[in-house]
Design a protein around this motif. Structure first.
Motif: not given
Length: 408
Positions: A57-60, A294-295, A384-388
């Motif tokens: 359910s997070g980023g694209a 986002g999630e 829409e973008k998950r930071a990692y």
């Protein structure tokens, strides 16, 4: 049960898929008891582990995430469903001992073969905890690998317990009533661990850790369970002070759990290092909150304090819809700066730790705080973008972390 979406059952071979590996570990740990009396394996499981995969359910472009779920039977007790304690009656073979019963035995009364089997099971328990940590928290795991082996194993045991606690809350359910019952049962099981009566194979490693590090107290573990209860009753936080209590319970407690394992440097006490340890836990949780906006919005959960939303003119509706306005960017910049302030407080305590604990903690601090840099690099798009950080980026931070822990 394995499924990738409601009603879609996965074939058995999919259990080999990397996405299911972590949850499968828990299934294997809870589904069978290896025996040392008769050399058999008991097919009776006293708890189940349901394995589900939640749609990302997070980023694209994000893949689905595992939901590791432990099912606890209300009122169950260690040994429930067992006909009797191990028997030496000549009419039949003795029943296999559970992990808890075997762990509780006096070593002086055990044969060399029985002792060897118990050690084998302890090794398996710690290995499961290691694999759970590696699968579910790659950044944290990389930091723990810098500990001496005995301390790394103990930290993995603590993490595995925390992971299972979190997943009790996160698993899909029709209502919240059963969750309160499960958390009550989980609390009882925790008490049993402290009494040397682990419930299953994964609990076994924590019970052994409690025995090896007697300074460990049950209080921060109990406080984490209270944090899970907060998640039941509260999905908004009016002030940062309210959010701080939540951050302490679900993350700051980890610092208190691991402090007796890490130890302190000469001239410092655990009390001296307490505040920085708590600060690191809060910083990590604030980072998680910003990374997972986002999630969380898809679950109608907003962890950013309401007072901050009003201050920057960001409505709940805009946040839920994922509107990345200038006002939202300003709000994120403020939240990132707050998190960094907590990391600075945590830095003050690194050199209060024992020499062998400094690099793992410093490396974990640097790796996790770099997620904030990634949010900035993503132009503050945490909808829409998950930071990692990648594995290589984490490795690149190690030399700097090592230099920061050297005596000045």
């Amino acid at each position: 049960v394995l499924w990738s979406s409601p009603g879609e059952h996965r074939p058995l071979q999919s259990m080999c898929d990397q996405r299911y590996r972590g949850a499968l570990l828990l299934f294997l740990a809870g589904g069978a008891h290896s025996a040392w009396v008769a050399g058999a394996v008991s097919g009776r499981s006293r708890h189940g582990v349901a394995l589900a995969e939640r749609g990302g359910s997070g980023g694209a472009g994000r893949g689905a995430s595992l939901c590791m779920v432990q099912t606890v039977a209300p009122g169950a007790t260690p040994g429930a469903g067992r006909a009797a304690a191990p028997s030496t009656d000549a009419e039949g073979p003795p029943l296999p001992l559970t992990a808890g019963e075997r762990f509780a035995l006096d070593e002086k009364t055990m044969s060399p073969a029985a002792l060897a089997r118990r050690e084998e099971q302890l090794e398996r328990s710690y290995e499961l905890c290691r694999e759970i940590t590696a699968h579910y928290s790659k950044t944290f795991f990389m930091g723990t690998r810098l500990f001496p082996p005995d301390k790394a194993r103990a930290v993995w045991a603590v993490y595995a317990w925390c992971r299972r606690t979190d997943d009790i809350v996160d698993k899909p359910r029709a209502d919240r009533t059963s969750l309160r019952t499960e958390l009550t049962e989980w609390q009882r099981r925790l008490t049993d661990v402290w009494e040397g009566k682990p419930y299953d194979l994964i609990d076994l490693a924590l019970a052994d850790t409690v025995r090896k590090f007697p300074a460990l107290t049950i209080t921060p573990f109990e406080d984490m369970i209270k944090g899970m209860v907060m998640d039941l009753d509260q999905n908004r936080f009016e002030t940062f002070e309210e959010l701080y209590v939540y951050c302490y319970r679900v993350a700051g407690t980890v610092g208190l759990m691991t402090m007796p394992i890490m130890g302190t440097a000469d001239g410092y006490t655990e009390e001296d290092a307490l505040e920085p340890a708590l600060a690191l836990g809060v910083a990590l949780q604030l980072t998680n909150i910003l990374r997972d906006v986002g999630e969380d919005r898809h679950r109608q959960r907003i962890y950013i304090p309401q007072e901050d939303l009003r201050r920057f003119g960001v409505s709940e509706q805009a946040l839920i819809k994922g509107v990345r306005s200038d006002k939202y960017v300003a709000l994120l910049k403020f939240q990132i700066e707050r998190a960094r302030e907590w990391y600075k407080r945590a830095e003050e305590g690194v050199n209060m730790l024992s020499q062998e604990a400094r690099l793992p903690v410093r490396a974990s601090l640097d790796m996790y705080s770099s997620i904030l840099d990634k949010i900035e690099a993503n132009q503050y798009d945490n909808f829409e973008k998950r930071a990692y950080t990648t594995k290589w980026e984490k490795l690149a931070l190690l030399p700097g972390a090592w230099l920061k822990t050297r005596p000045k």
